[in-house]
Design an enzyme around this catalytic site. Structure first.
Site, mmCIF file in Angstrom:
data_model
loop_
_atom_site.group_PDB
_atom_site.id
_atom_site.type_symbol
_atom_site.label_atom_id
_atom_site.label_comp_id
_atom_site.label_asym_id
_atom_site.label_seq_id
_atom_site.Cartn_x
_atom_site.Cartn_y
_atom_site.Cartn_z
ATOM 1 N N LYS A 77 16.100 22.004 -11.924
ATOM 2 C CA LYS A 77 15.176 20.767 -11.803
ATOM 3 C C LYS A 77 16.180 19.900 -12.127
ATOM 4 O O LYS A 77 17.392 19.421 -13.153
ATOM 5 C CB LYS A 77 14.286 21.370 -12.484
ATOM 6 C CG LYS A 77 12.913 22.076 -12.031
ATOM 7 C CD LYS A 77 12.127 20.720 -10.456
ATOM 8 C CE LYS A 77 11.207 20.258 -12.108
ATOM 9 N NZ LYS A 77 10.048 19.123 -10.999
ATOM 10 N N SER A 111 14.734 21.347 -16.311
ATOM 11 C CA SER A 111 13.658 22.841 -16.608
ATOM 12 C C SER A 111 14.702 23.671 -17.215
ATOM 13 O O SER A 111 15.172 24.433 -16.847
ATOM 14 C CB SER A 111 12.740 22.834 -15.832
ATOM 15 O OG SER A 111 11.898 23.910 -15.600
ATOM 16 N N HIS A 170 0.723 -1.102 -0.115
ATOM 17 C CA HIS A 170 0.363 -0.008 -0.038
ATOM 18 C C HIS A 170 0.505 0.840 0.011
ATOM 19 O O HIS A 170 0.722 2.453 0.264
ATOM 20 C CB HIS A 170 -1.149 -0.275 1.075
ATOM 21 C CG HIS A 170 -1.164 -1.563 1.498
ATOM 22 N ND1 HIS A 170 -2.744 -1.584 0.661
ATOM 23 C CD2 HIS A 170 -1.070 -2.340 2.426
ATOM 24 C CE1 HIS A 170 -3.095 -2.502 1.492
ATOM 25 N NE2 HIS A 170 -2.055 -3.716 1.869
ATOM 26 N N GLU A 219 9.942 7.867 -17.087
ATOM 27 C CA GLU A 219 8.497 8.518 -17.270
ATOM 28 C C GLU A 219 7.537 8.218 -18.038
ATOM 29 O O GLU A 219 6.989 7.612 -19.011
ATOM 30 C CB GLU A 219 8.626 10.688 -16.876
ATOM 31 C CG GLU A 219 9.140 10.808 -15.048
ATOM 32 C CD GLU A 219 8.639 12.284 -15.474
ATOM 33 O OE1 GLU A 219 7.883 12.834 -15.284
ATOM 34 O OE2 GLU A 219 10.096 12.832 -16.128
#
Ligand code: ARG
Length: 460
Positions: free
Chosen positions: A284, A278, A157, A291
């Site tokens: 970043k 970024s 979980h 992804e």
């Protein structure tokens, strides 16, 4: 305007838009090598059977070999008017060698030809995918071996559950990819059957020798029903299904890397070469590769659905609908190979933060089960032990401390079965190494699995 190889019964020219609309050359040109190799085998078979002359066969073969070189050197411009790769190659052949070229299509249809081409092409691609999966597995085992002493929280979980070895967690993916490999092997076996010689749908009147064509193209067997042979795209669906499952596994691994690479977790650093920055936020470093792999999983699922839906209501035998099989299939081939290649490159560069993982493993009372098991060994029934430890955890939450930070006195408030051997029983190492059951996370169990993989020759 190029004459259509099928133009005889037509009095009007094809509408310009329809010509574009019905053509597949833009995407099926990918099959050119296999189309040519299949045609050479077909011509040799026709000659062996006395269906065409040896001279014609020689002209066809050398003509096709020249076309092979021309395509390789980028000298051929494929024509939309010639619809697909099959008619483009054949027309070029006729241009080169005349009448002999017109005999090539004897006893053959584009329906069995395209079925052969896709199977022939897919055989190579499945092999490539399998090699990439093996490289990925090797990378996983390499990481597992290099981090054998790294303990992390195992989750259920996404809540801290029990401590595990990072190696054990990584090797879970080894097992998933092993089953994927198996599925592709299976898919290869079913793909590796020669459909050529089925004609348009009913077979052919010529005394062909399908076994000989199969020998020349290294297919160990031939299909047994001509109508099935030209209607079947199961093998493509097999590939897309195996790919969808593989992508699901890659996506889960991606998701974990993305979470682990977050500042909040800080378990792993993904190599700069596999991240991007970024344009506005200077700090970043984004995990783009995992992804994208996670994102491309949707495309692989979509392609599988596209093929299943494409085929679901088609009457036997060939229908033009089936030309729509190629783009989803080819896209899946590219997607899967691309994702695997990215992972094979990225994995060895992952830097795991052993300290962070260890600290995280100490959070969330991950050794609570070990404390309960300790009480069970002191003869307390498990359900009672569960209750006792639950109360101890409650107390620790209130005191804002970990189980291992309790004093013996505190422990004994919950059960007088607890003595000072409890501390050794609830360390992270003790917790992990106590799980020696086959397939468990104990260092010796994980090492045994790695050893087994080498001994079985699964990893080299
Ligand atoms: N381009 C076609 C396809 O990809 C080849 C088979 C065409 N056969 C036909 N009878 N129109 O499916």
């Amino acid at each position: 305007m190029q004459a259509k190889p099928w133009g005889g019964r037509f009095t009007e020219a094809t509408d310009k838009f329809v010509e574009e609309f019905t053509a597949s050359i833009d995407f099926d040109q990918r099959l050119w090598k296999h189309d040519i190799m299949g045609s050479i085998a077909h011509a040799k078979m026709l000659a062996k059977q006395g269906i065409i002359s040896a001279e014609d066969e020689a002209k066809i073969t050398s003509g096709l070999e020249e076309i092979y070189r021309e395509v390789e050197e980028g000298k051929i411009e494929f024509s939309v008017a010639l619809e697909d790769i099959h008619m483009n190659v054949e027309s070029r052949l006729v241009e080169k060698i005349g009448d002999a070229g017109k005999r090539l299509h004897t006893g053959r249809s584009r329906n069995d030809q395209v079925a052969l081409d896709i199977r022939f092409y897919m055989r190579d691609e499945i092999s490539r995918v399998r090699v990439l999966i093996k490289q990925l597995q090797k990378g996983i085992v390499g990481l597992a071996e290099a981090h054998i002493d790294c303990i992390m929280p195992g989750f259920t979980h996404l809540q801290p559950a029990q401590p595990v070895l990072l190696s054990h967690h990584l090797l879970a993916y080894y097992e998933m990819f092993k089953r994927d490999l198996d599925r592709f092997e299976d898919c290869f076996r079913r793909t590796n059957v020669l459909p050529l010689g089925s004609g348009a749908l009913a077979g052919t009147t010529f005394p062909i020798d399908r076994r000989y064509t199969a020998e020349l193209t290294f297919f160990p067997d031939v299909t047994r029903n001509s109508m099935d042979s030209v209607s079947d795209r199961d093998f493509a669906i097999d590939f897309c299904a195996a790919s969808a499952i593989l992508m699901m596994h890659l996506s889960r691994l991606s998701e974990e890397l993305i979470i682990w690479a977050s500042a909040q977790f800080g378990f792993v650093d993904i190599p700069d070469a596999y991240c991007t920055g970024s344009s506005i936020m200077p700090q970043k470093k984004n995990p783009d590769v995992p992804e994208l792999v996670r994102g491309k999983t949707g495309r692989a699922y979509g392609n599988l659905m596209a093929l299943l839906t494409l085929m679901k209501s088609l009457p036997l035998a060939y229908n033009k609908d089936m030309q729509e099989d190629k783009e989803p299939l080819f896209d899946t081939v590219d997607t899967v190979k691309g994702c695997l290649t990215a992972f094979v490159g990225m994995l060895p560069g992952l830097k795991f933060n052993k300290e962070r993982m260890r600290r995280a493993a100490l959070m969330g009372f991950t050794t609570a089960t070990d404390l309960a098991d300790y009480l069970v060994r002191k003869n307390l029934p498990f359900r009672d032990a569960h209750e006792v430890v639950g109360k101890a955890v409650r107390y620790c939450i209130e005191q804002n401390k970990g189980l291992e930070e309790m004093t013996l006195e505190e422990f004994r408030k919950f059960s007088d079965l607890i003595s000072d051997d409890v501390f050794a029983a609830i360390t992270l190492e003790a917790s992990v190494n106590a799980r020696k059951s086959e397939g468990g996370t104990a260092t010796e169990a994980v090492k045994a699995r790695i050893k087994e993989l080498y001994e079985a020759g699964e990893v080299r």
